[in-house]
Design an enzyme around this catalytic site. Structure first.
Site, PDB file in Angstrom:
ATOM      1  N   GLY A  12       0.238   5.189  10.837  1.00 19.42           N
ATOM      2  CA  GLY A  12       0.466   6.330   9.947  1.00 19.42           C
ATOM      3  C   GLY A  12      -0.696   7.296  10.080  1.00 19.42           C
ATOM      4  CE  LYS A  13      -5.488  10.199  12.199  1.00 15.88           C
ATOM      5  NZ  LYS A  13      -6.311   9.260  12.964  1.00 15.88           N
ATOM      6  N   GLY A  14      -2.260  11.399   8.359  1.00 19.17           N
ATOM      7  CA  GLY A  14      -1.961  12.538   7.503  1.00 19.17           C
ATOM      8  C   GLY A  14      -3.197  13.346   7.226  1.00 19.17           C
TER       9      GLY A  14
END
Ligand code: NAD
Length: 432
Positions: A116-118
């Site tokens: 995941g990333k953000g």
């Protein structure tokens, strides 16, 4: 899908989007291993994309609206894992690509995680510390149950650090029911060591970058003593990688950050530069005993080893032909695009791919998560020994696969990572 680099020297250069880059890498490896067509479909798309718009009160009383992203690419192997970035270039394309890279990275490292990333699209230099604290807390509140210690576990990335993680952990825990509060501190990793953080997490990524360079030198029966290296980005990753390389006798000859570049052919003292940048608003510009590089293109500076440790899409067909280094160690995520990579490989330049080179960070995060989950406190020397073991295992398997299949290290790393996820899907099948 176009992004724009913010390199001051090259002004605003439109480059191909990061998603194009990661998909090209994925498809090349998927073709090679003849990935099951259904699993190729699943892995080509993200599971969830959370976009939040949230208001924050500024120091002067005005209210600003911010846009935050969390993209959850895949969780076949475990909870989503990956950093949060605060930067003007954060958008859905960047978050998707970076989330995918995390899936491959955690799989390659043999961790029980997905990707995941953000982050938030903002320039943090425009905000005070108190504003950044409120922005971070309100972002955490807006993400709500989309993150969680057994679901999705953020960590620091560009312009976020252990302080950011402490605010996030505190906000998340404060909004749980009373009996669950303290049991949730592993909702984020990269926390300060007084607040559930792991001793050595700060240096884990840079140490891993250095280790992969050392293993490369060992394979070539070379010493790192007196090897010249250049670093783009002198933040967490760039500084620590330079710190460990200098201890091995290598010579830092040039550095570029968001504000400019410096060069000294005789060598730049890493600790002096670090101390200087701390009192110079985080910038290396005008460091005494150095000059502004003569050439316009930082990557054309003479050196043996080049460490991109800033943003993505920095090595392209424009500058790959003039790169002097024999080794590119990708501290950053996605610093080399497909066109750039083909030129480097044709020129016989070795690339240690990001998903291997900078995996020390997520391995350190995994140790922190385990430490919190098990109510343990690990000592620094124990952390470094365990990290070294994991990095060596990963490097050896990528190197061996690349040799046996006569391919570059990136494709080899992808093949290993994707095969592990494919195995999980084949064993479990697709619900319902
Ligand atoms: P950081 O915020 O600590 O440092 C970033 C550095 O890059 C700063 O020196 C900044 O001035 C410089 N920079 C920004 N824009 C630039 C530009 N256009 N040209 C040149 N320099 C520029 O960030 P970090 O944590 O060191 O992350 C650096 C890279 O490493 C990112 O790609 C990140 O995704 C990757 N990474 C970080 C970790 C981690 O644990 N922090 C782990 C794996 C990968």
């Amino acid at each position: 899908m176009e992004v724009v680099t913010l390199d001051k020297k090259s002004k605003k250069v439109p480059v191909r989007g990061m998603m194009d880059n990661v998909m090209e890498q994925f498809n090349s490896a998927a073709d090679h291993i003849e990935l099951h067509p259904s699993i190729r479909k699943i892995l080509s798309i993200t599971n969830n994309e959370i976009v939040v718009h949230f208001p924050v009160k500024m120091d002067n009383g005005d209210v600003e609206i911010f846009t935050g992203y969390r993209v959850q690419h895949n969780n076949a192997l475990g909870p989503y894992k990956g950093g949060l970035r605060y930067h003007p270039t954060v958008d859905i394309d960047a978050a998707r690509a970076l989330a995918m890279w995390m899936t491959w990275k955690t799989s390659l490292a043999g961790l029980p995680y997905g990707g995941g990333k953000g982050g938030i699209q903002l320039d943090p230099s425009k905000y005070s510390q108190t504003e950044l604290e409120r922005i971070t807390r309100r972002f955490t509140f807006a993400l709500a149950d989309n993150i969680g210690p057994e679901h999705d576990i953020p960590a620091p990335d560009v312009n976020t650090n252990s302080q950011t993680m402490a605010w996030m952990a505190d906000t998340y825990m404060s909004t749980r029911p009373p009996a669950e509060r303290t049991a949730n501190q592993h909702v984020v990793t990269g926390k300060p060591d007084g607040s559930g953080g792991l001793e050595g997490r700060d240096r884990a990524t840079g140490y891993g970058v250095y280790l992969t360079i050392k293993y490369w030198a060992e394979r070539n029966e070379e010493s790192l003593d007196n090897k010249k290296f250049i670093v783009q980005g002198f933040g967490n990753v760039g500084y620590w990688a330079a710190h460990f390389l200098e201890q091995e006798g290598a010579k830092l000859v040039a550095v570029q950050d968001a504000f400019g570049a410096i060069e000294n052919k005789e060598g730049i003292n890493v600790e002096d530069l670090f101390n200087y940048s701390k009192v110079n608003n985080g910038s290396i510009v005008d460091f005494p005993e150095s000059a502004v590089p003569a050439q316009n293109d930082f990557y054309a500076i003479d050196c043996d080893i080049c460490i991109p440790a800033a943003l993505g899409n920095q090595i392209t067909k424009e500058n790959a032909p003039t790169i002097k280094a024999r080794l590119i160690a990708e501290g950053a995520n996605g610093p080399t695009n497909g066109d750039g990579e083909r030129i480097l490989l044709d020129r016989g330049i070795t690339i240690i791919p990001d998903i291997l080179c900078n995996s020390g960070g997520v391995i350190g995060s995994y140790f922190e998560w385990l430490q919190n989950r098990n109510g343990e406190l690990w000592q620094l020397d124990e952390v470094m020994v365990r990290l070294e073991k994991k990095m060596r295992e990963s490097f050896n398997k990528v190197h061996a696969f690349a040799q046996s299949e006569s391919m570059d290290m990136r494709t080899a790393a992808y093949c290993i990572a994707i095969k592990r996820i494919e195995k999980a899907y084949i064993q479990r099948g697709i619900f319902p």
